[in-house]
Design a protein around this motif. Structure first.
Motif: not given
Length: 335
Positions: A142-145, A166-168, A171-173
Protein backbone atom coordinates in the motif's frame (compact mmCIF):
# COMPACT_ATOMS: atom_id res chain seq x y z
CA UNK A 1 6.11 -4.23 6.75
CA UNK A 2 8.95 -6.35 5.39
CA UNK A 3 10.94 -4.78 2.59
CA UNK A 4 9.19 -5.78 -0.65
CA UNK A 5 11.21 -7.13 -3.55
CA UNK A 6 12.38 -4.55 -6.05
CA UNK A 7 10.25 -4.26 -9.14
CA UNK A 8 12.09 -4.41 -12.45
CA UNK A 9 9.46 -3.64 -15.08
CA UNK A 10 12.06 -3.21 -17.82
CA UNK A 11 13.39 -6.75 -17.41
CA UNK A 12 12.33 -9.18 -20.16
CA UNK A 13 10.39 -12.27 -19.16
CA UNK A 14 12.31 -15.48 -19.71
CA UNK A 15 10.78 -18.63 -21.24
CA UNK A 16 11.19 -20.31 -17.84
CA UNK A 17 9.04 -17.59 -16.21
CA UNK A 18 6.36 -18.03 -18.86
CA UNK A 19 6.39 -21.79 -18.38
CA UNK A 20 6.04 -21.40 -14.60
CA UNK A 21 3.16 -18.92 -15.02
CA UNK A 22 1.33 -21.31 -17.33
CA UNK A 23 1.87 -24.22 -14.94
CA UNK A 24 0.50 -22.17 -12.04
CA UNK A 25 -2.54 -21.15 -14.09
CA UNK A 26 -3.11 -24.78 -15.07
CA UNK A 27 -3.04 -25.91 -11.43
CA UNK A 28 -5.48 -23.18 -10.42
CA UNK A 29 -7.75 -24.04 -13.33
CA UNK A 30 -7.77 -27.70 -12.28
CA UNK A 31 -8.76 -26.66 -8.76
CA UNK A 32 -11.59 -24.50 -10.12
CA UNK A 33 -12.77 -27.35 -12.33
CA UNK A 34 -12.83 -29.73 -9.37
CA UNK A 35 -15.19 -27.31 -7.62
CA UNK A 36 -17.53 -27.18 -10.59
CA UNK A 37 -16.39 -23.73 -11.72
CA UNK A 38 -15.70 -24.69 -15.31
CA UNK A 39 -16.33 -21.25 -16.78
CA UNK A 40 -13.76 -19.68 -14.45
CA UNK A 41 -11.26 -22.44 -15.19
CA UNK A 42 -11.67 -21.91 -18.93
CA UNK A 43 -11.30 -18.13 -18.58
CA UNK A 44 -8.14 -18.55 -16.50
CA UNK A 45 -6.53 -20.86 -19.05
CA UNK A 46 -7.39 -18.48 -21.89
CA UNK A 47 -5.94 -15.59 -19.90
CA UNK A 48 -2.74 -17.53 -19.26
CA UNK A 49 -2.42 -18.37 -22.94
CA UNK A 50 -2.98 -14.74 -23.95
CA UNK A 51 -0.44 -13.58 -21.38
CA UNK A 52 2.19 -15.96 -22.72
CA UNK A 53 1.68 -14.67 -26.26
CA UNK A 54 1.75 -11.03 -25.23
CA UNK A 55 4.78 -11.34 -22.97
CA UNK A 56 6.63 -13.24 -25.66
CA UNK A 57 6.20 -10.26 -27.97
CA UNK A 58 3.01 -10.99 -29.87
CA UNK A 59 0.51 -8.34 -30.93
CA UNK A 60 3.00 -5.52 -30.92
CA UNK A 61 5.87 -6.96 -28.94
CA UNK A 62 5.08 -6.30 -25.29
CA UNK A 63 8.32 -7.90 -24.14
CA UNK A 64 10.40 -5.61 -26.24
CA UNK A 65 8.63 -2.31 -25.66
CA UNK A 66 5.10 -2.53 -26.96
CA UNK A 67 2.25 -0.14 -27.54
CA UNK A 68 0.11 1.26 -24.76
CA UNK A 69 -2.88 -0.94 -25.61
CA UNK A 70 -0.76 -4.10 -25.53
CA UNK A 71 0.86 -3.30 -22.20
CA UNK A 72 -2.51 -2.40 -20.68
CA UNK A 73 -3.89 -5.76 -21.82
CA UNK A 74 -0.92 -7.58 -20.27
CA UNK A 75 -1.51 -5.77 -16.98
CA UNK A 76 -5.24 -6.49 -17.02
CA UNK A 77 -4.64 -10.19 -17.62
CA UNK A 78 -2.05 -10.33 -14.83
CA UNK A 79 -4.50 -8.56 -12.51
CA UNK A 80 -7.29 -10.97 -13.45
CA UNK A 81 -4.99 -13.91 -12.69
CA UNK A 82 -4.22 -12.49 -9.24
CA UNK A 83 -0.57 -11.74 -10.05
CA UNK A 84 -0.73 -8.23 -8.63
CA UNK A 85 3.02 -7.63 -8.35
CA UNK A 86 3.42 -8.47 -12.04
CA UNK A 87 0.45 -6.23 -12.94
CA UNK A 88 1.97 -3.34 -11.00
CA UNK A 89 5.30 -3.89 -12.74
CA UNK A 90 3.62 -3.78 -16.15
CA UNK A 91 1.76 -0.56 -15.30
CA UNK A 92 5.04 0.94 -14.05
CA UNK A 93 6.68 -0.10 -17.30
CA UNK A 94 3.89 1.61 -19.19
CA UNK A 95 4.50 4.82 -17.24
CA UNK A 96 8.22 4.58 -17.99
CA UNK A 97 7.30 4.63 -21.68
CA UNK A 98 4.88 7.50 -21.16
CA UNK A 99 7.43 9.55 -19.21
CA UNK A 100 10.08 9.01 -21.87
CA UNK A 101 7.70 9.93 -24.69
CA UNK A 102 8.02 6.50 -26.29
CA UNK A 103 4.38 5.69 -25.44
CA UNK A 104 1.29 7.82 -25.43
CA UNK A 105 2.55 10.87 -27.25
CA UNK A 106 0.65 10.21 -30.43
CA UNK A 107 3.70 8.79 -32.16
CA UNK A 108 5.97 5.79 -31.87
CA UNK A 109 8.96 7.54 -30.36
CA UNK A 110 10.80 8.11 -33.64
CA UNK A 111 9.01 11.28 -34.71
CA UNK A 112 6.42 9.57 -36.91
CA UNK A 113 2.65 9.62 -36.37
CA UNK A 114 1.94 5.95 -37.00
CA UNK A 115 0.57 5.28 -33.51
CA UNK A 116 -2.07 7.97 -33.05
CA UNK A 117 -4.38 5.43 -31.40
CA UNK A 118 -1.89 5.23 -28.51
CA UNK A 119 -2.16 8.91 -27.58
CA UNK A 120 -2.95 9.23 -23.88
CA UNK A 121 -4.55 12.31 -22.29
CA UNK A 122 -4.67 13.18 -18.58
CA UNK A 123 -7.85 11.14 -18.04
CA UNK A 124 -6.17 8.08 -19.57
CA UNK A 125 -3.15 8.56 -17.31
CA UNK A 126 -5.36 8.93 -14.24
CA UNK A 127 -7.14 5.67 -15.09
CA UNK A 128 -3.78 3.94 -15.48
CA UNK A 129 -2.69 5.36 -12.12
CA UNK A 130 -5.95 4.11 -10.60
CA UNK A 131 -5.20 0.60 -11.84
CA UNK A 132 -1.58 0.78 -10.71
CA UNK A 133 -2.71 1.79 -7.21
CA UNK A 134 -5.21 -1.09 -7.17
CA UNK A 135 -2.49 -3.55 -8.13
CA UNK A 136 -0.19 -2.30 -5.37
CA UNK A 137 -2.95 -2.44 -2.72
CA UNK A 138 -3.84 -6.01 -3.66
CA UNK A 139 -0.15 -6.96 -3.74
CA UNK A 140 0.08 -5.83 -0.08
CA UNK A 141 2.26 -2.89 -1.08
CA UNK A 142 0.00 0.00 0.00
CA UNK A 143 2.86 2.44 0.60
CA UNK A 144 3.79 2.14 -3.05
CA UNK A 145 0.17 2.82 -4.00
CA UNK A 146 0.20 6.01 -1.94
CA UNK A 147 3.55 7.07 -3.37
CA UNK A 148 2.48 6.66 -6.98
CA UNK A 149 -0.76 8.60 -6.45
CA UNK A 150 1.07 11.38 -4.64
CA UNK A 151 3.73 11.57 -7.33
CA UNK A 152 1.41 11.58 -10.32
CA UNK A 153 -2.06 12.86 -9.36
CA UNK A 154 -2.03 14.30 -5.82
CA UNK A 155 -5.06 16.53 -6.52
CA UNK A 156 -7.12 14.21 -8.69
CA UNK A 157 -10.92 14.34 -8.48
CA UNK A 158 -11.41 10.93 -10.12
CA UNK A 159 -13.42 9.05 -7.53
CA UNK A 160 -11.99 5.63 -8.41
CA UNK A 161 -8.47 6.95 -7.77
CA UNK A 162 -9.57 8.61 -4.51
CA UNK A 163 -11.17 5.34 -3.43
CA UNK A 164 -8.04 3.30 -4.17
CA UNK A 165 -5.93 5.81 -2.27
CA UNK A 166 -8.28 5.40 0.72
CA UNK A 167 -7.95 1.60 0.46
CA UNK A 168 -4.17 2.01 0.60
CA UNK A 169 -4.49 4.17 3.71
CA UNK A 170 -6.65 1.50 5.35
CA UNK A 171 -4.02 -1.13 4.58
CA UNK A 172 -1.42 1.15 6.22
CA UNK A 173 -3.57 1.51 9.35
CA UNK A 174 -4.10 5.25 8.82
CA UNK A 175 -7.81 5.11 9.55
CA UNK A 176 -8.58 8.79 10.23
CA UNK A 177 -7.10 9.86 6.91
CA UNK A 178 -8.78 6.90 5.21
CA UNK A 179 -12.19 8.08 6.46
CA UNK A 180 -11.53 11.52 4.99
CA UNK A 181 -10.41 9.92 1.72
CA UNK A 182 -13.55 7.79 1.51
CA UNK A 183 -15.71 10.85 2.15
CA UNK A 184 -13.97 12.69 -0.69
CA UNK A 185 -14.34 9.66 -2.95
CA UNK A 186 -18.08 9.45 -2.24
CA UNK A 187 -18.54 13.17 -2.85
CA UNK A 188 -16.67 12.93 -6.15
CA UNK A 189 -18.61 9.81 -7.13
CA UNK A 190 -21.97 11.45 -6.48
CA UNK A 191 -20.99 14.53 -8.47
CA UNK A 192 -19.70 12.44 -11.37
CA UNK A 193 -22.81 10.26 -11.50
CA UNK A 194 -25.13 13.27 -11.25
CA UNK A 195 -23.32 14.85 -14.21
CA UNK A 196 -23.83 11.58 -16.10
CA UNK A 197 -27.57 11.84 -15.50
CA UNK A 198 -27.96 8.82 -13.22
CA UNK A 199 -31.03 8.53 -11.02
CA UNK A 200 -30.88 8.93 -7.24
CA UNK A 201 -31.30 5.17 -6.83
CA UNK A 202 -28.47 4.44 -9.27
CA UNK A 203 -26.21 6.90 -7.47
CA UNK A 204 -26.90 5.22 -4.11
CA UNK A 205 -26.07 1.83 -5.61
CA UNK A 206 -22.95 3.25 -7.25
CA UNK A 207 -21.69 4.64 -3.94
CA UNK A 208 -22.51 1.61 -1.82
CA UNK A 209 -19.06 -0.04 -2.07
CA UNK A 210 -17.48 3.19 -0.80
CA UNK A 211 -19.88 3.30 2.15
CA UNK A 212 -19.33 -0.41 2.82
CA UNK A 213 -15.61 0.25 2.98
CA UNK A 214 -16.32 3.03 5.51
CA UNK A 215 -18.15 0.43 7.59
CA UNK A 216 -15.07 -1.78 7.32
CA UNK A 217 -13.04 1.06 8.84
CA UNK A 218 -15.58 1.18 11.69
CA UNK A 219 -15.04 -2.54 12.16
CA UNK A 220 -11.26 -2.18 12.27
CA UNK A 221 -11.56 0.67 14.78
CA UNK A 222 -13.67 -1.45 17.14
CA UNK A 223 -17.10 -0.04 16.33
CA UNK A 224 -18.40 -3.47 15.38
CA UNK A 225 -22.05 -2.75 16.14
CA UNK A 226 -22.19 0.12 13.65
CA UNK A 227 -20.30 -1.89 11.05
CA UNK A 228 -22.57 -4.92 11.43
CA UNK A 229 -25.72 -2.79 11.22
CA UNK A 230 -24.56 -1.23 7.96
CA UNK A 231 -23.49 -4.60 6.54
CA UNK A 232 -26.96 -5.96 7.29
CA UNK A 233 -28.57 -3.04 5.46
CA UNK A 234 -26.31 -3.59 2.44
CA UNK A 235 -27.12 -7.31 2.32
CA UNK A 236 -30.81 -6.42 2.15
CA UNK A 237 -30.44 -3.51 -0.30
CA UNK A 238 -28.48 -5.07 -3.15
CA UNK A 239 -28.53 -8.44 -4.95
CA UNK A 240 -26.31 -11.27 -3.69
CA UNK A 241 -24.23 -10.99 -6.84
CA UNK A 242 -23.21 -7.38 -6.02
CA UNK A 243 -19.63 -6.88 -4.85
CA UNK A 244 -20.73 -4.86 -1.82
CA UNK A 245 -23.11 -7.65 -0.77
CA UNK A 246 -20.21 -10.11 -0.82
CA UNK A 247 -18.08 -7.84 1.37
CA UNK A 248 -20.99 -7.28 3.77
CA UNK A 249 -22.00 -10.95 4.06
CA UNK A 250 -18.45 -12.14 4.64
CA UNK A 251 -17.86 -9.59 7.38
CA UNK A 252 -21.20 -10.30 9.05
CA UNK A 253 -20.09 -13.92 9.37
CA UNK A 254 -16.78 -12.84 10.88
CA UNK A 255 -18.40 -10.50 13.40
CA UNK A 256 -20.85 -13.17 14.56
CA UNK A 257 -18.16 -15.50 15.79
CA UNK A 258 -18.99 -19.13 16.45
CA UNK A 259 -22.46 -18.96 17.99
CA UNK A 260 -24.25 -22.19 17.08
CA UNK A 261 -27.60 -20.43 16.49
CA UNK A 262 -26.03 -18.41 13.67
CA UNK A 263 -24.15 -21.20 11.90
CA UNK A 264 -26.84 -22.11 9.36
CA UNK A 265 -27.35 -18.50 8.25
CA UNK A 266 -23.57 -17.87 8.26
CA UNK A 267 -23.03 -20.88 6.02
CA UNK A 268 -25.75 -19.65 3.69
CA UNK A 269 -24.12 -16.21 3.49
CA UNK A 270 -20.64 -17.60 2.79
CA UNK A 271 -21.99 -19.83 0.02
CA UNK A 272 -23.59 -16.77 -1.59
CA UNK A 273 -20.27 -14.89 -1.40
CA UNK A 274 -18.55 -17.81 -3.10
CA UNK A 275 -20.66 -17.18 -6.21
CA UNK A 276 -19.64 -13.52 -6.66
CA UNK A 277 -17.31 -13.23 -9.64
CA UNK A 278 -15.88 -9.76 -8.97
CA UNK A 279 -13.85 -10.59 -5.85
CA UNK A 280 -10.09 -10.27 -6.11
CA UNK A 281 -7.80 -13.20 -5.39
CA UNK A 282 -6.94 -11.83 -1.97
CA UNK A 283 -10.61 -11.33 -1.11
CA UNK A 284 -11.28 -14.93 -2.13
CA UNK A 285 -8.55 -16.07 0.25
CA UNK A 286 -10.26 -14.17 3.08
CA UNK A 287 -13.61 -15.76 2.23
CA UNK A 288 -11.90 -19.16 2.09
CA UNK A 289 -10.57 -18.71 5.63
CA UNK A 290 -14.01 -17.87 6.97
CA UNK A 291 -15.52 -20.80 5.10
CA UNK A 292 -12.87 -23.02 6.67
CA UNK A 293 -13.77 -21.71 10.14
CA UNK A 294 -17.42 -22.62 9.59
CA UNK A 295 -16.48 -26.09 8.40
CA UNK A 296 -14.45 -26.62 11.59
CA UNK A 297 -17.30 -25.37 13.78
CA UNK A 298 -19.78 -27.73 12.10
CA UNK A 299 -17.42 -30.72 12.33
CA UNK A 300 -17.18 -31.43 8.61
CA UNK A 301 -13.75 -33.08 8.75
CA UNK A 302 -13.48 -34.23 5.14
CA UNK A 303 -14.44 -30.82 3.79
CA UNK A 304 -12.00 -29.16 6.23
CA UNK A 305 -9.13 -31.18 4.75
CA UNK A 306 -10.18 -30.23 1.22
CA UNK A 307 -10.57 -26.56 2.17
CA UNK A 308 -7.12 -26.43 3.80
CA UNK A 309 -5.56 -27.90 0.65
CA UNK A 310 -7.31 -25.30 -1.53
CA UNK A 311 -6.25 -22.41 0.69
CA UNK A 312 -2.65 -23.62 0.75
CA UNK A 313 -2.68 -23.92 -3.04
CA UNK A 314 -4.05 -20.41 -3.35
CA UNK A 315 -1.44 -19.02 -0.96
CA UNK A 316 1.50 -20.67 -2.64
CA UNK A 317 1.82 -23.32 0.09
CA UNK A 318 1.42 -21.05 3.15
CA UNK A 319 -0.63 -22.60 5.91
CA UNK A 320 -3.66 -20.95 7.52
CA UNK A 321 -4.96 -21.43 11.03
CA UNK A 322 -8.36 -23.09 11.06
CA UNK A 323 -9.83 -20.56 13.45
CA UNK A 324 -8.50 -17.49 11.70
CA UNK A 325 -11.29 -15.16 10.69
CA UNK A 326 -10.59 -12.83 7.80
CA UNK A 327 -12.23 -9.53 7.00
CA UNK A 328 -12.91 -8.51 3.42
CA UNK A 329 -12.45 -4.83 2.68
CA UNK A 330 -13.51 -2.95 -0.43
CA UNK A 331 -9.92 -3.36 -1.67
CA UNK A 332 -8.49 -1.35 -4.48
CA UNK A 333 -10.45 -1.65 -7.68
CA UNK A 334 -9.19 -1.33 -11.20
CA UNK A 335 -10.68 1.53 -13.14
Amino acid sequence: LPQPPALTPEAPVSPEDLHEALETATRRAASLLARGRAAEASALLKAAEALAVLRAGGSGGAAGGGKAATLQLVAQVEYQMGDYVAAAATYERLFVGIDSGAIGGGGNGDGSDDDDDDELDDDDRMELCTNLAAAYVNADLPRRALAVVERRFPRSHLYELLFNRACALIACGEFAEARQGLARAEQAARQSMEEDGLSAEQIETGCIIIRTTSAYVDQLCGNEAAAKAFYESVAQAVPESHHAAAVACNNIVLLRGGGSHDLFDSWKRIRSVDKVKSLTARQRRAVGLNKLSLLVLTGKEKQVTEAVAKIRAGMGGAGAGAGAGAEVSGDGGAG
